[in-house]
Design an enzyme around this catalytic site. Structure first.
Site, PDB file in Angstrom:
ATOM      1  N   ASP A  24     -27.711 -10.457  45.400  1.00 11.10           N
ATOM      2  CA  ASP A  24     -26.414  -9.774  45.375  1.00 11.10           C
ATOM      3  C   ASP A  24     -25.541 -10.182  46.568  1.00 11.10           C
ATOM      4  O   ASP A  24     -26.054 -10.544  47.624  1.00 11.10           O
ATOM      5  CB  ASP A  24     -26.643  -8.252  45.386  1.00 11.10           C
ATOM      6  CG  ASP A  24     -25.421  -7.488  44.891  1.00 11.10           C
ATOM      7  OD1 ASP A  24     -24.516  -8.104  44.285  1.00 11.10           O
ATOM      8  OD2 ASP A  24     -25.360  -6.266  45.123  1.00 11.10           O
ATOM      9  N   HIS A  41     -20.925 -17.551  43.456  1.00 13.33           N
ATOM     10  CA  HIS A  41     -21.999 -17.760  42.474  1.00 13.33           C
ATOM     11  C   HIS A  41     -22.514 -19.200  42.549  1.00 13.33           C
ATOM     12  O   HIS A  41     -23.713 -19.454  42.444  1.00 13.33           O
ATOM     13  CB  HIS A  41     -21.508 -17.469  41.054  1.00 13.33           C
ATOM     14  CG  HIS A  41     -21.052 -16.051  40.850  1.00 13.33           C
ATOM     15  ND1 HIS A  41     -21.748 -14.982  41.347  1.00 13.33           N
ATOM     16  CD2 HIS A  41     -19.972 -15.530  40.205  1.00 13.33           C
ATOM     17  CE1 HIS A  41     -21.122 -13.852  41.015  1.00 13.33           C
ATOM     18  NE2 HIS A  41     -20.038 -14.159  40.324  1.00 13.33           N
ATOM     19  N   LEU A 135     -44.881 -23.060  41.179  1.00 12.66           N
ATOM     20  CA  LEU A 135     -44.233 -21.749  41.144  1.00 12.66           C
ATOM     21  C   LEU A 135     -43.637 -21.458  39.765  1.00 12.66           C
ATOM     22  O   LEU A 135     -43.033 -22.340  39.149  1.00 12.66           O
ATOM     23  CB  LEU A 135     -43.087 -21.749  42.176  1.00 12.66           C
ATOM     24  CG  LEU A 135     -42.230 -20.492  42.238  1.00 12.66           C
ATOM     25  CD1 LEU A 135     -42.871 -19.457  43.144  1.00 12.66           C
ATOM     26  CD2 LEU A 135     -40.829 -20.815  42.750  1.00 12.66           C
TER      27      LEU A 135
HETATM   28  C1  IPE Z   1     -27.200  -6.561  40.049  1.00  8.08           C
HETATM   29  O1  IPE Z   1     -26.075  -6.804  40.816  1.00  8.08           O
HETATM   30  C2  IPE Z   1     -27.378  -7.620  39.034  1.00  8.08           C
HETATM   31  C3  IPE Z   1     -27.482  -9.008  39.498  1.00  8.08           C
HETATM   32  C4  IPE Z   1     -27.599  -9.433  40.728  1.00  8.08           C
HETATM   33  C5  IPE Z   1     -27.500  -9.970  38.454  1.00  8.08           C
HETATM   34  P1  IPE Z   1     -24.698  -6.017  40.567  1.00  8.08           P
HETATM   35  O2  IPE Z   1     -23.785  -6.455  41.653  1.00  8.08           O
HETATM   36  O3  IPE Z   1     -24.247  -6.230  39.183  1.00  8.08           O
HETATM   37  O4  IPE Z   1     -25.141  -4.497  40.743  1.00  8.08           O
HETATM   38  P2  IPE Z   1     -24.280  -3.185  40.997  1.00  8.08           P
HETATM   39  O5  IPE Z   1     -23.267  -3.103  39.930  1.00  8.08           O
HETATM   40  O6  IPE Z   1     -23.633  -3.322  42.362  1.00  8.08           O
HETATM   41  O7  IPE Z   1     -25.288  -2.086  40.992  1.00  8.08           O
HETATM   42  C1  IPE Z   2     -24.478 -11.047  42.395  1.00  4.80           C
HETATM   43  O1  IPE Z   2     -23.350 -11.118  43.186  1.00  4.80           O
HETATM   44  C2  IPE Z   2     -24.434 -12.002  41.224  1.00  4.80           C
HETATM   45  C3  IPE Z   2     -24.216 -11.386  39.916  1.00  4.80           C
HETATM   46  C4  IPE Z   2     -24.174 -10.113  39.670  1.00  4.80           C
HETATM   47  C5  IPE Z   2     -24.013 -12.285  38.823  1.00  4.80           C
HETATM   48  P1  IPE Z   2     -22.087 -10.220  42.880  1.00  4.80           P
HETATM   49  O2  IPE Z   2     -21.154 -10.991  42.016  1.00  4.80           O
HETATM   50  O3  IPE Z   2     -22.497  -8.901  42.365  1.00  4.80           O
HETATM   51  O4  IPE Z   2     -21.457 -10.094  44.329  1.00  4.80           O
HETATM   52  P2  IPE Z   2     -20.775  -8.814  44.954  1.00  4.80           P
HETATM   53  O5  IPE Z   2     -21.760  -7.706  44.889  1.00  4.80           O
HETATM   54  O6  IPE Z   2     -19.546  -8.530  44.137  1.00  4.80           O
HETATM   55  O7  IPE Z   2     -20.446  -9.237  46.344  1.00  4.80           O
HETATM   56 MG    MG Z   3     -22.957  -7.141  43.290  1.00  7.91          MG
END
Ligand code: IPE
Ligand code: IPE
Ligand code: MG
Length: 249
Positions: A24, A41, A135
């Site tokens: 995240d 990403h 892995l």
């Molecule tokens: C959780 O991250 C899912 C992934 C990393 C794929 P999110 O950024 O979507 O989660 P919330 O919405 O903050 O809980």
């Molecule tokens: C996690 O990073 C990746 C996915 C959920 C695909 P985020 O896109 O949720 O990044 P933040 O949380 O907005 O910084």
């Molecule tokens: Mg996120």
């Protein structure tokens, strides 16, 4: 204190067999740099490649990463479409290097909402790497912990079961052939599970860090391993009941 792989000798006897990661913070990483969210990403995928190497070298058997949740479809259409493109790149191009490195790739989640091209690429990537012994990298895509439990329960209903045991259900879950995650890492500062592997993480050790996923590196992973190595996993028992070698130093 910074934990560096060159300064710290890892306790290889306590390396987790299975590491589950919520990668995240990609969007915030990009925003901080005045870049579009999707650039986070893109960098995140590079970091994932590095972390496969780090985990393989440390002796981790399974690395399972949350790439796209069942709830992530709620994001703006252009972000979703970029993520799908990145997924294809991983499945069609990045997988070749992974294959050379002996990695086994698996994808868990509901494939029905993906394009035909993605679905076919998943099948090909899994087949290409199926006999590798390194892995196991599992990508959770259109995955949700609740979805997983429901699909398992529905599969058992289909078989005509009217009463189910814990092991019946566990066998039908995605990733049933892997040991349950020992270590769960979430980057990006949030301290929630966001519908990841709800059933399988019953006894996982949780590790949260504010580091945004695109900034995560080998030192950060080793820091998580060190934290894990210092935990006493009691599984309901008392400390005194544990075999000597499992007790905290
Ligand atoms: C959780 O991250 C899912 C992934 C990393 C794929 P999110 O950024 O979507 O989660 P919330 O919405 O903050 O809980
Ligand atoms: C996690 O990073 C990746 C996915 C959920 C695909 P985020 O896109 O949720 O990044 P933040 O949380 O907005 O910084
Ligand atoms: Mg996120």
């Amino acid at each position: 204190m910074a934990i560096s792989s060159t300064q710290t000798v890892l306790d290889y006897t306590k390396i987790p067999r299975h590491v589950a990661v919520i990668m995240d913070g990609n969007g915030r990483w990009a925003k901080k740099r005045f870049l579009p969210r999707v650039m986070g990403h893109k960098k995140g995928l590079d970091v994932l490649e590095d972390m496969c190497r780090v985990c393989a070298e440390a002796g981790v058997g399974y690395l399972t990463v949350f790439a796209f949740s069942t709830e992530n479809w709620r994001r703006p259409a252009d972000e979703v479409s970029f993520l799908m493109g990145l997924f294809l790149t991983a499945l069609q191009k990045k997988v070749l290097q992974m294959h050379e490195n002996g990695l086994r790739l698996k994808v868990i989640g509901d494939r029905s909402r993906f394009s035909e091209e993605i679905r076919q690429s998943i099948v090909r990537a899994e087949a290409l790497t199926a006999n590798n012994t390194g892995l196991t990298l599992t990508i959770a895509a259109d995955y949700g912990g609740r979805w997983d439990i429901l699909q398992a329960a529905n599969a058992l209903l289909q078989e005509g079961k009217t009463e189910i045991s814990e092991s019946d259900l566990a066998e039908k879950l995605m990733l049933s052939e892997a040991p349950e995650p020992d270590l769960f890492i979430r980057t990006g500062g949030e301290t929630r599970i966001s519908n990841f592997m709800l059933w399988q993480m019953a006894y996982a050790e949780f590790y949260f860090t504010d580091v945004l996923w695109p900034d995560f590196d080998a030192d950060e992973m080793h820091r998580a391993f060190s934290s894990f190595a210092g935990r006493e996993r009691r599984f309901g028992r008392t400390s005194e009941q544990l075999p000597q070698e499992q007790q905290r130093p």
